[in-house]
Design a protein around this motif. Sequence first.
Motif, PDB file in Angstrom:
ATOM      1  N   CYS A 122       0.854  -1.185   0.000  1.00 29.16           N
ATOM      2  CA  CYS A 122       0.000   0.000   0.000  1.00 29.16           C
ATOM      3  C   CYS A 122       0.889   1.234   0.000  1.00 29.16           C
ATOM      4  CB  CYS A 122      -0.936   0.000   1.211  1.00 29.16           C
ATOM      5  SG  CYS A 122      -0.113   0.241   2.798  1.00 29.16           S
ATOM      6  N   GLU A 123       0.291   2.354  -0.342  1.00 33.78           N
ATOM      7  CA  GLU A 123       1.029   3.610  -0.363  1.00 33.78           C
ATOM      8  C   GLU A 123       1.154   4.210   1.039  1.00 33.78           C
ATOM      9  OE1 GLU A 123       0.982   6.768  -3.709  1.00 33.78           O
ATOM     10  OE2 GLU A 123      -0.638   7.293  -2.331  1.00 33.78           O
ATOM     11  N   ASN A 124       0.070   4.121   1.832  1.00 32.55           N
ATOM     12  CA  ASN A 124       0.045   4.744   3.151  1.00 32.55           C
ATOM     13  C   ASN A 124      -0.604   3.762   4.125  1.00 32.55           C
ATOM     14  OD1 ASN A 124      -1.002   6.230   5.463  1.00 32.55           O
ATOM     15  ND2 ASN A 124      -0.515   8.091   4.326  1.00 32.55           N
ATOM     16  N   ILE A 125       0.169   3.221   5.054  1.00 33.98           N
ATOM     17  CA  ILE A 125      -0.323   2.186   5.956  1.00 33.98           C
ATOM     18  C   ILE A 125      -1.446   2.693   6.858  1.00 33.98           C
ATOM     19  CG2 ILE A 125       1.354   2.525   7.825  1.00 33.98           C
ATOM     20  CD1 ILE A 125       0.240  -0.898   6.428  1.00 33.98           C
ATOM     21  N   GLU A 126      -1.423   3.959   7.263  1.00 30.74           N
ATOM     22  CA  GLU A 126      -2.482   4.481   8.135  1.00 30.74           C
ATOM     23  C   GLU A 126      -3.800   4.650   7.373  1.00 30.74           C
ATOM     24  OE1 GLU A 126      -2.446   4.407  11.349  1.00 30.74           O
ATOM     25  OE2 GLU A 126      -0.387   3.676  11.227  1.00 30.74           O
ATOM     26  N   VAL A 127      -3.731   5.079   6.124  1.00 28.24           N
ATOM     27  CA  VAL A 127      -4.940   5.169   5.299  1.00 28.24           C
ATOM     28  C   VAL A 127      -5.524   3.769   5.098  1.00 28.24           C
ATOM     29  CG1 VAL A 127      -5.791   5.680   2.956  1.00 28.24           C
ATOM     30  CG2 VAL A 127      -4.297   7.311   4.138  1.00 28.24           C
ATOM     31  N   THR A 128      -4.651   2.802   4.843  1.00 24.61           N
ATOM     32  CA  THR A 128      -5.089   1.420   4.655  1.00 24.61           C
ATOM     33  C   THR A 128      -5.687   0.868   5.939  1.00 24.61           C
ATOM     34  OG1 THR A 128      -3.481   1.068   2.906  1.00 24.61           O
ATOM     35  CG2 THR A 128      -4.325  -0.897   4.013  1.00 24.61           C
ATOM     36  N   ARG A 129      -5.040   1.094   7.072  1.00 27.08           N
ATOM     37  CA  ARG A 129      -5.579   0.636   8.364  1.00 27.08           C
ATOM     38  C   ARG A 129      -6.994   1.172   8.572  1.00 27.08           C
ATOM     39  NH1 ARG A 129      -3.495  -0.563  13.349  1.00 27.08           N
ATOM     40  NH2 ARG A 129      -1.419   0.195  12.824  1.00 27.08           N
ATOM     41  N   GLN A 130      -7.173   2.469   8.377  1.00 24.64           N
ATOM     42  CA  GLN A 130      -8.477   3.084   8.586  1.00 24.64           C
ATOM     43  C   GLN A 130      -9.514   2.472   7.659  1.00 24.64           C
ATOM     44  OE1 GLN A 130     -10.077   5.506   6.245  1.00 24.64           O
ATOM     45  NE2 GLN A 130     -11.851   5.451   7.582  1.00 24.64           N
ATOM     46  N   PHE A 131      -9.182   2.309   6.390  1.00 27.79           N
ATOM     47  CA  PHE A 131     -10.127   1.769   5.414  1.00 27.79           C
ATOM     48  C   PHE A 131     -10.487   0.325   5.751  1.00 27.79           C
ATOM     49  CE2 PHE A 131     -11.627   0.096   1.393  1.00 27.79           C
ATOM     50  CZ  PHE A 131     -12.410   1.137   0.906  1.00 27.79           C
ATOM     51  N   TYR A 132      -9.490  -0.512   6.024  1.00 29.34           N
ATOM     52  CA  TYR A 132      -9.748  -1.935   6.278  1.00 29.34           C
ATOM     53  C   TYR A 132     -10.500  -2.165   7.585  1.00 29.34           C
ATOM     54  CZ  TYR A 132      -6.948  -3.564   2.320  1.00 29.34           C
ATOM     55  OH  TYR A 132      -6.475  -3.829   1.058  1.00 29.34           O
ATOM     56  N   THR A 133     -10.201  -1.385   8.617  1.00 31.73           N
ATOM     57  CA  THR A 133     -10.889  -1.596   9.889  1.00 31.73           C
ATOM     58  C   THR A 133     -12.243  -0.906   9.936  1.00 31.73           C
ATOM     59  OG1 THR A 133      -9.688   0.239  10.942  1.00 31.73           O
ATOM     60  CG2 THR A 133      -8.775  -1.985  11.205  1.00 31.73           C
ATOM     61  N   GLU A 134     -12.321   0.339   9.516  1.00 26.68           N
ATOM     62  CA  GLU A 134     -13.575   1.079   9.621  1.00 26.68           C
ATOM     63  C   GLU A 134     -14.544   0.780   8.482  1.00 26.68           C
ATOM     64  OE1 GLU A 134     -12.951   5.249  10.400  1.00 26.68           O
ATOM     65  OE2 GLU A 134     -11.354   4.793  11.838  1.00 26.68           O
ATOM     66  N   VAL A 135     -14.061   0.699   7.265  1.00 21.93           N
ATOM     67  CA  VAL A 135     -14.947   0.505   6.117  1.00 21.93           C
ATOM     68  C   VAL A 135     -15.243  -0.978   5.901  1.00 21.93           C
ATOM     69  CG1 VAL A 135     -15.269   0.895   3.645  1.00 21.93           C
ATOM     70  CG2 VAL A 135     -14.192   2.661   5.047  1.00 21.93           C
ATOM     71  N   PHE A 136     -14.205  -1.811   5.830  1.00 25.59           N
ATOM     72  CA  PHE A 136     -14.411  -3.248   5.620  1.00 25.59           C
ATOM     73  C   PHE A 136     -14.849  -3.965   6.896  1.00 25.59           C
ATOM     74  CE2 PHE A 136     -11.210  -3.732   1.871  1.00 25.59           C
ATOM     75  CZ  PHE A 136     -12.175  -3.328   0.969  1.00 25.59           C
ATOM     76  N   GLY A 137     -14.381  -3.527   8.047  1.00 22.89           N
ATOM     77  CA  GLY A 137     -14.685  -4.201   9.297  1.00 22.89           C
ATOM     78  C   GLY A 137     -13.678  -5.256   9.704  1.00 22.89           C
ATOM     79  N   VAL A 162      -0.887  -6.484   4.770  1.00 22.58           N
ATOM     80  CA  VAL A 162      -0.640  -5.258   4.012  1.00 22.58           C
ATOM     81  C   VAL A 162       0.622  -4.609   4.558  1.00 22.58           C
ATOM     82  CG1 VAL A 162      -1.555  -3.019   3.330  1.00 22.58           C
ATOM     83  CG2 VAL A 162      -3.110  -4.947   3.619  1.00 22.58           C
ATOM     84  N   GLU A 163       1.460  -4.145   3.641  1.00 21.06           N
ATOM     85  CA  GLU A 163       2.720  -3.519   4.018  1.00 21.06           C
ATOM     86  C   GLU A 163       2.920  -2.263   3.183  1.00 21.06           C
ATOM     87  OE1 GLU A 163       7.425  -4.742   4.428  1.00 21.06           O
ATOM     88  OE2 GLU A 163       5.994  -6.183   3.640  1.00 21.06           O
ATOM     89  N   SER A 164       3.410  -1.211   3.834  1.00 22.05           N
ATOM     90  CA  SER A 164       3.680   0.032   3.118  1.00 22.05           C
ATOM     91  C   SER A 164       4.854  -0.158   2.175  1.00 22.05           C
ATOM     92  CB  SER A 164       3.979   1.157   4.101  1.00 22.05           C
ATOM     93  OG  SER A 164       4.441   2.299   3.398  1.00 22.05           O
ATOM     94  N   ILE A 165       4.710   0.325   0.969  1.00 22.30           N
ATOM     95  CA  ILE A 165       5.796   0.254  -0.011  1.00 22.30           C
ATOM     96  C   ILE A 165       6.991   1.084   0.479  1.00 22.30           C
ATOM     97  CG2 ILE A 165       5.028   2.167  -1.482  1.00 22.30           C
ATOM     98  CD1 ILE A 165       6.406  -1.219  -2.701  1.00 22.30           C
ATOM     99  N   ALA A 166       6.742   2.040   1.385  1.00 26.97           N
ATOM    100  CA  ALA A 166       7.811   2.889   1.914  1.00 26.97           C
ATOM    101  C   ALA A 166       8.412   2.332   3.202  1.00 26.97           C
ATOM    102  CB  ALA A 166       7.267   4.294   2.183  1.00 26.97           C
ATOM    103  N   GLY A 167       7.919   1.174   3.675  1.00 29.35           N
ATOM    104  CA  GLY A 167       8.410   0.592   4.916  1.00 29.35           C
ATOM    105  C   GLY A 167       9.838   0.090   4.787  1.00 29.35           C
ATOM    106  N   VAL A 168      10.388  -0.338   5.913  1.00 28.20           N
ATOM    107  CA  VAL A 168      11.741  -0.893   5.924  1.00 28.20           C
ATOM    108  C   VAL A 168      11.665  -2.408   5.845  1.00 28.20           C
ATOM    109  CG1 VAL A 168      12.656   1.036   7.257  1.00 28.20           C
ATOM    110  CG2 VAL A 168      11.836  -0.987   8.444  1.00 28.20           C
ATOM    111  N   GLY A 169      12.704  -3.011   5.383  1.00 28.01           N
ATOM    112  CA  GLY A 169      12.733  -4.468   5.291  1.00 28.01           C
ATOM    113  C   GLY A 169      12.754  -4.927   3.850  1.00 28.01           C
ATOM    114  N   ARG A 170      12.576  -6.237   3.678  1.00 27.16           N
ATOM    115  CA  ARG A 170      12.617  -6.822   2.334  1.00 27.16           C
ATOM    116  C   ARG A 170      11.380  -6.456   1.533  1.00 27.16           C
ATOM    117  NH1 ARG A 170      13.862 -13.024   3.279  1.00 27.16           N
ATOM    118  NH2 ARG A 170      12.080 -12.791   4.623  1.00 27.16           N
ATOM    119  N   ARG A 171      11.541  -6.373   0.233  1.00 29.36           N
ATOM    120  CA  ARG A 171      10.439  -6.098  -0.687  1.00 29.36           C
ATOM    121  C   ARG A 171      10.396  -7.200  -1.726  1.00 29.36           C
ATOM    122  NH1 ARG A 171       8.884  -3.818   2.649  1.00 29.36           N
ATOM    123  NH2 ARG A 171       8.844  -1.644   3.136  1.00 29.36           N
TER     124      ARG A 171
END
Length: 141
Positions: free
Chosen positions: A18-33, A57-66
């Motif tokens: 994902c591009e932004n992990i916080e946007v994804t968190r909000q969408f998956y928890t609040e919108v999808f449930g 889900v992992e941010s494309i900007a995160g640290v670690g392996r891709r």
Amino acid sequence: MNNAAVMPHLKLVPELYCENIEVTRQFYTEVFGFKVKYEGPEEQFIYFTLDGVDVMVESIAGVGRRWVTGEMEKPYGRGINFQWDVINIGAIYERVTRLSPASIYLSLETKSYQCDDKVAMQQQFVVKDPDGYLFRFCSDC
């Protein structure tokens, strides 16, 4: 010997960028449930679950392996949709239409599918997440 008796329960758990992990968190928890099963904040990684179905889900900007095989550009989910069998499709559809109506890619419908000598009926709808992945929620009628 019955192999089904000794085989462990196996399942597919997709891992999406994902591009932004916080946007994804909000969408998956609040919108999808979805619920957060666990997360790695330093890696910008979250493992979600809903009705026994999981997605990582992992941010494309995160640290670690891709595990990226080509250039990442939106929409990330081109050419794929994920089907989720859910228990209460009506409640999920109501929540999505109330909280994120623009994300609905295909409105709730009832479809019939020929399965051998029977016709299976299912309700389904498709949602596009903030990164362009398509999720098809469905439930047998």
